[in-house]
Design a protein around this motif. Structure first.
Motif, PDB file in Angstrom:
ATOM      1  N   LYS A   1       0.777  -1.237   0.000  1.00  0.00           N
ATOM      2  CA  LYS A   1       0.000   0.000   0.000  1.00  0.00           C
ATOM      3  C   LYS A   1       0.807   1.286   0.000  1.00  0.00           C
ATOM      4  O   LYS A   1       0.243   2.367  -0.141  1.00  0.00           O
ATOM      5  N   PHE A   2       2.131   1.190   0.160  1.00  0.00           N
ATOM      6  CA  PHE A   2       2.933   2.399   0.304  1.00  0.00           C
ATOM      7  C   PHE A   2       2.759   3.360  -0.873  1.00  0.00           C
ATOM      8  O   PHE A   2       2.451   4.532  -0.685  1.00  0.00           O
ATOM      9  N   TRP A   3       2.985   2.886  -2.086  1.00  0.00           N
ATOM     10  CA  TRP A   3       2.992   3.805  -3.236  1.00  0.00           C
ATOM     11  C   TRP A   3       1.638   4.436  -3.479  1.00  0.00           C
ATOM     12  O   TRP A   3       1.560   5.621  -3.817  1.00  0.00           O
ATOM     13  N   ASN A   4       0.554   3.688  -3.305  1.00  0.00           N
ATOM     14  CA  ASN A   4      -0.769   4.275  -3.489  1.00  0.00           C
ATOM     15  C   ASN A   4      -1.063   5.328  -2.429  1.00  0.00           C
ATOM     16  O   ASN A   4      -1.621   6.380  -2.722  1.00  0.00           O
ATOM     17  N   THR A   5      -0.675   5.047  -1.199  1.00  0.00           N
ATOM     18  CA  THR A   5      -0.874   6.019  -0.132  1.00  0.00           C
ATOM     19  C   THR A   5      -0.014   7.254  -0.372  1.00  0.00           C
ATOM     20  O   THR A   5      -0.481   8.392  -0.256  1.00  0.00           O
ATOM     21  N   TYR A   6       1.242   7.037  -0.722  1.00  0.00           N
ATOM     22  CA  TYR A   6       2.159   8.156  -0.956  1.00  0.00           C
ATOM     23  C   TYR A   6       1.695   9.010  -2.137  1.00  0.00           C
ATOM     24  O   TYR A   6       1.655  10.228  -2.052  1.00  0.00           O
ATOM     25  N   MET A   7       1.314   8.357  -3.221  1.00  0.00           N
ATOM     26  CA  MET A   7       0.882   9.108  -4.412  1.00  0.00           C
ATOM     27  C   MET A   7      -0.424   9.853  -4.155  1.00  0.00           C
ATOM     28  O   MET A   7      -0.576  10.992  -4.599  1.00  0.00           O
ATOM     29  N   SER A   8      -1.366   9.236  -3.446  1.00  0.00           N
ATOM     30  CA  SER A   8      -2.604   9.950  -3.148  1.00  0.00           C
ATOM     31  C   SER A   8      -2.311  11.135  -2.226  1.00  0.00           C
ATOM     32  O   SER A   8      -2.912  12.197  -2.363  1.00  0.00           O
ATOM     33  N   GLY A   9      -1.373  10.956  -1.304  1.00  0.00           N
ATOM     34  CA  GLY A   9      -0.968  12.066  -0.446  1.00  0.00           C
ATOM     35  C   GLY A   9      -0.309  13.185  -1.228  1.00  0.00           C
ATOM     36  O   GLY A   9      -0.518  14.361  -0.948  1.00  0.00           O
ATOM     37  N   LEU A  10       0.475  12.836  -2.240  1.00  0.00           N
ATOM     38  CA  LEU A  10       1.120  13.852  -3.081  1.00  0.00           C
ATOM     39  C   LEU A  10       0.096  14.658  -3.875  1.00  0.00           C
ATOM     40  O   LEU A  10       0.338  15.820  -4.209  1.00  0.00           O
ATOM     41  N   MET A  11      -1.025  14.036  -4.184  1.00  0.00           N
ATOM     42  CA  MET A  11      -2.060  14.733  -4.946  1.00  0.00           C
ATOM     43  C   MET A  11      -2.893  15.657  -4.049  1.00  0.00           C
ATOM     44  O   MET A  11      -3.611  16.506  -4.554  1.00  0.00           O
ATOM     45  N   TYR A  12      -2.800  15.480  -2.734  1.00  0.00           N
ATOM     46  CA  TYR A  12      -3.662  16.212  -1.823  1.00  0.00           C
ATOM     47  C   TYR A  12      -2.907  17.117  -0.848  1.00  0.00           C
ATOM     48  O   TYR A  12      -3.194  18.298  -0.741  1.00  0.00           O
ATOM     49  N   TRP A  13      -1.946  16.559  -0.120  1.00  0.00           N
ATOM     50  CA  TRP A  13      -1.323  17.285   0.976  1.00  0.00           C
ATOM     51  C   TRP A  13      -0.523  18.519   0.599  1.00  0.00           C
ATOM     52  O   TRP A  13      -0.533  19.493   1.351  1.00  0.00           O
ATOM     53  N   PRO A  14       0.174  18.563  -0.512  1.00  0.00           N
ATOM     54  CA  PRO A  14       0.892  19.811  -0.816  1.00  0.00           C
ATOM     55  C   PRO A  14      -0.032  21.025  -0.890  1.00  0.00           C
ATOM     56  O   PRO A  14       0.325  22.111  -0.461  1.00  0.00           O
ATOM     57  N   PHE A  15      -1.255  20.825  -1.368  1.00  0.00           N
ATOM     58  CA  PHE A  15      -2.197  21.944  -1.466  1.00  0.00           C
ATOM     59  C   PHE A  15      -2.714  22.350  -0.094  1.00  0.00           C
ATOM     60  O   PHE A  15      -2.870  23.529   0.192  1.00  0.00           O
ATOM     61  N   VAL A  16      -2.953  21.370   0.761  1.00  0.00           N
ATOM     62  CA  VAL A  16      -3.391  21.676   2.123  1.00  0.00           C
ATOM     63  C   VAL A  16      -2.268  22.372   2.880  1.00  0.00           C
ATOM     64  O   VAL A  16      -2.482  23.373   3.550  1.00  0.00           O
ATOM     65  N   GLN A  17      -1.048  21.836   2.759  1.00  0.00           N
ATOM     66  CA  GLN A  17       0.080  22.424   3.476  1.00  0.00           C
ATOM     67  C   GLN A  17       0.394  23.822   2.961  1.00  0.00           C
ATOM     68  O   GLN A  17       0.745  24.702   3.730  1.00  0.00           O
ATOM     69  N   ARG A  18       0.311  24.021   1.670  1.00  0.00           N
ATOM     70  CA  ARG A  18       0.607  25.319   1.100  1.00  0.00           C
ATOM     71  C   ARG A  18      -0.379  26.371   1.594  1.00  0.00           C
ATOM     72  O   ARG A  18      -0.025  27.485   1.914  1.00  0.00           O
ATOM     73  N   SER A  19      -1.657  26.007   1.670  1.00  0.00           N
ATOM     74  CA  SER A  19      -2.657  26.983   2.071  1.00  0.00           C
ATOM     75  C   SER A  19      -2.714  27.181   3.577  1.00  0.00           C
ATOM     76  O   SER A  19      -3.189  28.194   4.043  1.00  0.00           O
ATOM     77  N   SER A  20      -2.234  26.196   4.326  1.00  0.00           N
ATOM     78  CA  SER A  20      -2.324  26.296   5.780  1.00  0.00           C
ATOM     79  C   SER A  20      -1.103  25.662   6.429  1.00  0.00           C
ATOM     80  O   SER A  20      -1.209  24.735   7.211  1.00  0.00           O
ATOM     81  N   ARG A  21       0.067  26.139   6.111  1.00  0.00           N
ATOM     82  CA  ARG A  21       1.315  25.519   6.567  1.00  0.00           C
ATOM     83  C   ARG A  21       1.447  25.494   8.080  1.00  0.00           C
ATOM     84  O   ARG A  21       1.921  24.528   8.649  1.00  0.00           O
TER      85      ARG A  21
END
Length: 176
Positions: A121-141
């Protein structure tokens, strides 16, 4: 009651690490419980207890130290500094956190191969996180929302159909 309420901010400022560990563990556990509720099944409190154990034993402490290190090594809120922190967090912190989650959960579930879920499950979890978390972190670091991260990890880790699916087709949060 009023005296306790006034003492709370002082205690939070005086003991930031334990406060953050307790808060993060509570949010991580709440995220797991909410994810179970959204799926419509009965509550699995043993699962939530395992998530809380992994959170208090590793994730809360790791995130406290890791985010302080990032902030000290790359101070500021300018777009360039925030982007550098997000990229560093996704490239280094993300894989460590995901690996610890899957290995820790497998240990607590007493699985024979504690790295099986991680490998599957690592790559699917990591890739889904890459599609989501950078935007959340950028807007609310500075504030972030660990409960959303817990929901994402719980949703992805509990879905066996994600093992063979493409990472780009992996939903971030799934209630089915």
């Amino acid at each position: 009651m009023a005296g306790w309420w006034r003492a709370l901010p002082r205690a939070v400022r005086r003991y930031p690490w334990p406060t953050n560990v307790l808060l993060y563990t509570a949010l991580f556990s709440a995220g797991d419980a909410l994810q179970q509720r959204l799926r419509g099944g009965p509550a699995d409190w043993q699962q939530t207890r395992r998530v809380a154990t992994v959170a208090v034993a590793f994730h809360a402490n790791f995130n406290y130290v890791w985010l302080r290190l990032l902030e000290r090594s790359m101070p500021g809120r300018a777009p360039r500094a925030v982007l550098a922190k997000v990229l560093c967090d996704q490239a280094l912190g993300g894989p460590v956190a995901i690996s610890a989650f899957y290995a820790g959960m497998s240990i607590l579930q007493r699985k024979d191969d504690i790295f099986l879920d991680l490998r599957q499950k690592f790559w699917n979890t990591y890739m889904s996180g890459l599609m989501y978390w950078p935007f959340v972190q950028r807007s609310s670091r500075s504030s972030g929302c660990p409960v959303l991260h817990s929901l994402q990890l719980s949703a992805v880790s509990s879905r066996s159909d994600l093992i063979s699916s493409s990472p780009l087709q992996t939903p971030i949060l799934s209630c089915d």
